[in-house]
Structure formats: structure tokens, C-alpha cells
Design an enzyme around this catalytic site. Structure first.
Site, PDB file in Angstrom:
ATOM      1  CG  HIS A  77      -0.109   0.634   2.644  1.00  0.00           C
ATOM      2  ND1 HIS A  77       0.541  -0.435   2.874  1.00  0.00           N
ATOM      3  CD2 HIS A  77      -0.113   1.406   3.074  1.00  0.00           C
ATOM      4  CE1 HIS A  77       0.963  -0.373   4.291  1.00  0.00           C
ATOM      5  NE2 HIS A  77       0.311   1.380   4.545  1.00  0.00           N
ATOM      6  CE  LYS A  82      14.398   0.054   5.409  1.00  0.00           C
ATOM      7  NZ  LYS A  82      15.028  -1.483   5.732  1.00  0.00           N
ATOM      8  CE  LYS A 106       8.279  -3.492  13.972  1.00  0.00           C
ATOM      9  NZ  LYS A 106       9.411  -4.409  14.479  1.00  0.00           N
ATOM     10  CG  ASP A 111       2.008   8.787  11.006  1.00  0.00           C
ATOM     11  OD1 ASP A 111       1.329   7.932  10.155  1.00  0.00           O
ATOM     12  OD2 ASP A 111       1.979   9.350  12.018  1.00  0.00           O
ATOM     13  CE  LYS A 118      11.200  -8.834   9.924  1.00  0.00           C
ATOM     14  NZ  LYS A 118      12.465  -7.573  11.498  1.00  0.00           N
ATOM     15  CB  SER A 374      15.552   1.999   9.073  1.00  0.00           C
ATOM     16  OG  SER A 374      16.228   0.791   9.278  1.00  0.00           O
TER      17      SER A 374
END
Ligand code: GLU
Length: 485
Positions: A77, A82, A106, A111, A118, A374
Site C-alpha cells: 500500500h 521495508k 508498525k 507514520d 521481512k 532506517s
């Protein structure tokens, strides 16, 4: 990062429900507080794609071994997706799917504009040499690149359990050799060493974010009163399960914040001292003797999992999933459980802890510090400039000018030396580390209060509230994209 394989209560997972099902049970509980159509909820919940690969690796003695690995992309989405890559022997397709889903929720909670992913390689890294680990990591990256499962705008891995900056540097180098778009290639992976495009503060980010999140909870007087605790971190007793990168940094920041570390565990077992342990001394002892056990003045616990049942104010599980189960949840004595790991509390255990009035600060919020920083690293890589590089000197000069003006306006008499000292104290421009840490602190503080407000409105627990928050944000993305014609 410590590569220790910490215990995991396989019985919890083997008891019938798989990890991804458990995450989905938590999702379903939260979905009841929303009014989205079932089809949309189904789309948010499912895992979009999983790449299951097996490849040969040449061992140092010339023999060949086949290694199994995975990458799950849970939700597109937002792009890129990530999430970390873990090296552990219990890695499975179900596990990476569950962890990828947790990444989606998460990122939404804090945001960070990514979907969740993963990866995992099914190895015990202690059984492989450095050179072999490099070959495995490079081959894995090659497989991901070939199938378009990696790229700055596609899917961006990061460290997770059993991996760290070194693996990320190998991933970057391999990707760099294969890509036809070198300009943004640095952003294909995060958690890199600082010399290879990493951002200052990434290594400690998950532990620091955990501390910020628990501190936010402890600063809420009403919530602390309900738990029968004083407001603030100072003096609270803390137990940390697992002293890998996340657990170590969390323990360090709790100690620095004035909490008392009374118990810790590592692969070899656990120790407890109600009067307080000194983290650095425990680590020095481990370095000297090869174990945290027999630390002077502390009690050895029979098994590593016993650490979860110690009397304390705050329990931080910081290793693997499924360690607090319906079997041991009734014996957890902590008033606050802060999930630094992903999925340490099973869905059944969660119900039990909630019923018992334990404040569970959920993983989908509490360990989001890693992916938040990150995100800062990814932005740094795409902008090709260190955060603060253009503004640091300017900010320092501005502060110096303000100080001069104030001393003049208030007619303050000051020796040149004293003025210079004051300037040195005050007129400091923000370094990259300052910016990263303050961005992280703000993110954790804002998200906590957002979730707490949802929990209050719906009279529910923090995990359910975090899922409601995530579901609503992801639903908006899908609806605005108009993917449902
Ligand atoms: N592995 C970390 C996590 O589970 C960080 C992921 C990232 O930085 O992308 O949140």
C-alpha cells in the site's frame, strides 16, 4: 550485534496456532473497532508475496550445503516495502510472513511511509565462518535482485535478529554490482555502517526507541496510578530478556535513565540481583568467563525463561517471538511488559496479561525505533547529504547572535572568557546524531499518545489500539489509491 540464538518457546507456536495466525487474531480483534468493508480488511491482512528460495553454498572445506531462505512482502500500500533480514535456525515461511505483517502495522503506527516486509535465512550463524556468511549473504542478495525483491523503491532490507551492519554492507556491495541504476543504490538497504551510507544512531535506535516508549508510558501519572506505580522511570526495576543489539541498548538507556536493572538473560542462562546489576560489569564478566552466570552477588536462574517471571516493574522481552505463552503468562510478575522483540507475547498470553491488568506496550509500536531511523537513513541516501550538514554551522551562528543580543539587551556584564564558555555551551548546531535521536523521540512520543487516545476512546488495550490505528491508516491509503474499482 550478538548472534546468540536465544531460547524460543516452540511449544507456544506448536500448540496449534502459527505465528501469522496469531498476528491475524490480533488484527481481527482490532478490526471489530473499525467499520471498513470485509474485503478491504482481507486485503490489508493478507501477505502479498513470498519468495522461498534454496541455494547452494560452498563451505570453507570445499563441501556444498543447500541453504533455505525467504523474503515476504506483506503490503505494497506504500512503496518501498521495508523490514529486516534474520539469520536463525527457526526461520520459516510462516515466521517471515508474520514478521512482515507486523512491519506493515508498525510502519503505519509511526507514520513511516513504507509497506512491511521481512526476510530470513535458515542458518545458525555460529556454525558458519565469516567468509561463508559473506557468500550466503551475497548469494541471497543476488536471488533477491534477480526476482526484483530488493531496490530503493521496491523493497529495502535492514538488520534483524542475527544480522548487523556487516551483512548490510555486503548486501549493498552485491546490489551495486548488479544494478543499472547506481545513483540511488545506497538506499537499497539500511542499517549500513556509517562509512557505507549508514546514518548515525541506527544501531542503537530500536533499544533507544524502546526506552522512549516505556518512558512515555511511565510519565503518565494516571496510568501509573492504576498499576500502583510512581510516575517516571527513576527507581523502577527492569528485567531484560536477551542482550543482543536491541536488549543491550534498551538496558543501557534504562540504566542511564535511573532505572534499576535487576535481571538479564542470554543464551547460557539468566541472572537476578534485586539490588541491581551493572550492565557493563555483566558484559565484562561475560567476556572474561564466556557466560553471564556466576556474576558476583547475583543469583543464577535455573533456565533462561525464568527471567520472564522475575518480580520487577518493567519486563523487556528483547529476543524472539513466542516466549510469553498461556503457560507462563499467569506467572509474569511485571506490571509493564515492553515488547522490544517482535511477537514475544502470544495471542493467548496477551489476553491473560490484559485480564491481569498488566500494561503491555506492543511491538508494533514499541520496537518501531529501528525502522523509524532506517527511514531517516533511506532519506539521507536518496538526498545524498548527511542530515544537518547544511544547517549545523548556521544554527550555531544564529544561537551565538541571539546570545549576544540578549546579553546586550539585558546589560549583562560578562568577561570575554565567560561569554565564550556560554557560547560553547549554547551555540551548538545539531549534529546528525542529535537530529536522528530527536526525530526518534518525537516519533515515539507522538505515536504513544495517538494510540493511548484510541485505547481510551474504545476502552481497550494498547495493542488493539495500535492495530486499530494501523488498520485505519492503511485503509485510507488503499481507498485513496482507488484500487477497488
Ligand atoms: N528489523 C527491524 C524491525 O523488526 C528493523 C526493520 C527496518 O529497519 O527496516 O523492526
Amino acid at each position: 550485534m550478538s548472534s546468540a540464538t536465544l531460547f524460543k518457546d516452540d511449544a507456544a507456536i506448536a500448540s496449534g496456532e502459527h505465528f501469522f495466525e496469531q498476528v491475524n487474531r490480533m488484527f481481527d480483534k482490532a478490526a471489530r473497532f473499525t467499520d471498513h468493508p470485509q474485503g478491504l480488511l482481507n486485503q490489508i491482512k493478507i501477505c502479498n508475496s513470498v519468495y522461498h528460495m534454496e541455494f547452494p553454498v560452498k563451505r570453507d572445506d570445499g563441501s556444498i550445503e543447500v541453504v533455505q531462505a525467504f523474503r515476504a512482502e506483506h503490503s505494497q500500500h506504500k512503496s518501498p516495502t521495508k523490514g529486516g533480514i534474520r539469520y536463525a535456525i527457526n526461520v520459516s515461511e510462516d515466521e517471515v510472513m508474520a514478521l512482515a505483517a507486523l512491519m506493515t502495522y508498525k510502519c503505519a503506527v509511526v507514520d513511516v511511509p513504507f509497506g512491511g516486509a521481512k526476510g530470513g535465512i535458515k542458518i545458525n550463524r555460529n556454525e558458519w565462518s565469516e567468509a561463508e556468511l559473506e557468500r550466503i549473504t551475497r548469494r541471497y542478495t543476488f536471488e533477491l535482485t534477480r526476482k526484483n525483491f530488493i531496490g530503493p523503491g521496491v523493497d529495502v532490507p535492514a538488520p534483524d535478529y542475527g544480522t548487523g551492519p556487516q551483512e548490510m554492507a555486503w548486501i549493498l556491495d552485491t546490489y551495486n554490482q548488479l544494478t543499472s541504476y547506481p545513483l540511488d543504490a545506497l538506499a537499497c538497504v539500511t542499517g549500513k555502517p556509517v562509512g557505507q551510507g549508514g546514518v548515525r544512531g541506527r544501531t542503537e535506535a530500536t533499544g533507544l526507541g524502546t526506552f522512549f516508549g516505556v518512558r512515555e508510558a511511565c510519565n503518565n501519572a494516571a496510568d501509573m496510578q492504576k498499576l500502583g506505580l510512581e510516575t517516571g522511570i527513576e527507581g523502577k526495576t527492569v528485567v531484560v530478556q536477551g542482550l543482543g543489539n536491541v536488549g543491550y541498548h534498551a538496558a543501557k538507556y534504562f540504566e542511564e535513565g535511573g532505572a534499576v536493572l535487576v535481571g538479564v538473560s542470554e543464551i547460557e542462562g539468566a541472572i537476578y540481583d534485586p539490588n541491581g546489576l551493572t550492565l557493563q560489569k555483566v558484559l565484562d564478566h561475560r567476556k572474561e568467563t564466556g557466560s553471564i552466570l556466576d556474576y558476583p552477588g547475583a543469583q543464577n536462574l535455573a533456565t533462561g525463561t525464568d527471567v520472564l517471571e522475575l518480580p520487577c516493574d518493567i519486563l523487556i522481552p528483547a529476543a524472539l517471538e513466542g516466549v510469553i505463552t498461556r503457560e507462563n503468562a499467569p506467572r509474569v510478575q511485571a506490571k509493564i511488559v515492553g515488547e522490544a522483540a517482535n511477537g514475544p507475547v502470544t495471542a493467548d498470553a496477551d489476553e491473560i496479561l490484559n485480564e491481569r491488568g498488566v500494561l503491555v506496550i506492543p511491538d508494533v509500536y514499541l520496537n518501531a525505533g529501528g525502522v523509524t531511523v532506517s527511514y531517516f537513513e533511506w532519506l539521507r541516501n536518496l538526498s545524498h547529504v548527511r542530515h544537518g550538514r547544511m544547517s549545523k554551522r548556521f544554527e550555531a551562528k544564529s544561537a551565538e547572535r541571539i546570545l549576544s543580543a540578549v546579553t546586550k539587551m539585558t546589560d549583562t556584564e560578562m568577561e570575554q572568557d565567560e561569554f565564550s564558555r556560554l557560547v560553547a555551551d549554547v551555540a551548538v548546531g545539531a549534529s546528525e546524531q542529535d537530529l536522528v535521536n530527536s526525530g526518534l523521540e518525537d516519533t515515539m512520543s507522538y505515536a504513544y499518545n495517538e494510540i493511548r487516545e484510541i485505547a481510551r476512546t474504545h476502552d481497550t488495550d494498547m495493542r488493539t489500539a495500535a492495530f486499530v490505528d494501523a488498520i485505519n491508516k492503511i485503509a485510507v491509503s488503499y481507498l485513496q489509491m482507488g484500487i477497488f474499482p
